[in-house]
Motif scaffolding. Structure first.
Motif, PDB file in Angstrom:
ATOM      1  N   ARG A  92       0.183   0.454  44.193  1.00 30.20           N
ATOM      2  CA  ARG A  92      -0.795   0.545  43.352  1.00 30.20           C
ATOM      3  C   ARG A  92      -0.984   1.773  42.795  1.00 30.20           C
ATOM      4  N   ILE A 141       1.776   2.131  39.702  1.00 31.06           N
ATOM      5  CA  ILE A 141       1.671   1.353  38.461  1.00 31.06           C
ATOM      6  C   ILE A 141       0.194   1.616  37.924  1.00 31.06           C
ATOM      7  N   ALA A 142      -0.733   2.144  38.578  1.00 31.06           N
ATOM      8  CA  ALA A 142      -2.141   1.907  38.042  1.00 31.06           C
ATOM      9  C   ALA A 142      -2.105   2.638  36.569  1.00 31.06           C
ATOM     10  N   ASN A 163       7.147   0.666  35.301  1.00 29.34           N
ATOM     11  CA  ASN A 163       6.441   0.223  36.700  1.00 29.34           C
ATOM     12  C   ASN A 163       7.460  -0.549  37.419  1.00 29.34           C
ATOM     13  N   GLU A 190      -0.145  -6.661  44.068  1.00 31.26           N
ATOM     14  CA  GLU A 190      -0.394  -5.256  43.459  1.00 31.26           C
ATOM     15  C   GLU A 190       0.196  -5.577  42.213  1.00 31.26           C
ATOM     16  N   TYR A 215      -2.005  -5.788  38.425  1.00 28.69           N
ATOM     17  CA  TYR A 215      -1.788  -4.779  37.453  1.00 28.69           C
ATOM     18  C   TYR A 215      -1.452  -5.784  35.919  1.00 28.69           C
ATOM     19  N   ARG A 255      -4.485  -7.059  34.390  1.00 26.26           N
ATOM     20  CA  ARG A 255      -5.243  -6.064  33.513  1.00 26.26           C
ATOM     21  C   ARG A 255      -4.909  -5.646  32.199  1.00 26.26           C
ATOM     22  N   GLN A 256      -3.322  -6.095  32.159  1.00 25.59           N
ATOM     23  CA  GLN A 256      -2.669  -5.595  30.660  1.00 25.59           C
ATOM     24  C   GLN A 256      -3.077  -6.610  29.612  1.00 25.59           C
TER      25      GLN A 256
END
Length: 158
Positions: A17, A20-21, A29, A149, A153, A156-157
């Protein structure tokens, strides 16, 4: 390397997490995640990703280990089967798996987990070991934490 226990997988998921956050580049990532897995899980000879290209083929992505097969048809081998079924694959003896693709003759067992974005499989995490019966259900569940995780991510992209 230490033996990976369930609490270690939770720690690896936290590290994943953090890695890559704030990085928007997927390849960067995946590169870091493959290194995280390869260097923290004992008795593996390959850890990395295959990404979907179109609807019928996986293409080699970032990885750690020996050179690998570049393209895998969906439905073929352990990786292609994971995509076709949408299910994690924990294979104790790859030589007994129908249609196994031998990218590295040293590999004896394999763990493959589909990766989803907005419900659609976009690739797989693939981990190989030179030992038969290497991966336990605990290993599969632990790797699922890391994949979760990554999936969060990806959601959210843009």
């Amino acid at each position: 390397m230490l033996s990976v226990q369930q609490h270690d997988y939770a720690l690896m998921a936290q590290q994943a997490r953090s890695l890559i956050a704030d990085e928007p580049n997927l390849i960067a990532n995946l590169s870091n995640l493959s290194a995280l897995i390869y260097h923290n899980v004992e008795r593996v000879n390959w850890a990395g990703f295959y990404l979907m290209e179109g609807k019928d083929e996986l293409v080699l992505g970032p990885f750690q280990g020996q050179v690998a097969c570049v393209r895998i048809p969906v439905g073929r081998g352990v990786c292609g089967t994971a995509v076709a079924t949408g299910e994690d694959q924990r294979i104790d003896d790859v030589h007994q798996f129908p249609g196994h693709i031998a990218c590295d003759a040293a590999s004896e067992s394999e763990l493959v987990l589909p990766i989803r974005r907005h419900g659609e499989i976009i690739g797989v995490l693939d981990i190989d070991s030179p030992e038969q019966n290497r991966f336990t259900e605990q290993d599969r569940a632990g790797m699922r934490l890391i994949v979760s995780e990554l999936e969060q991510y990806l959601e959210r992209q843009p």
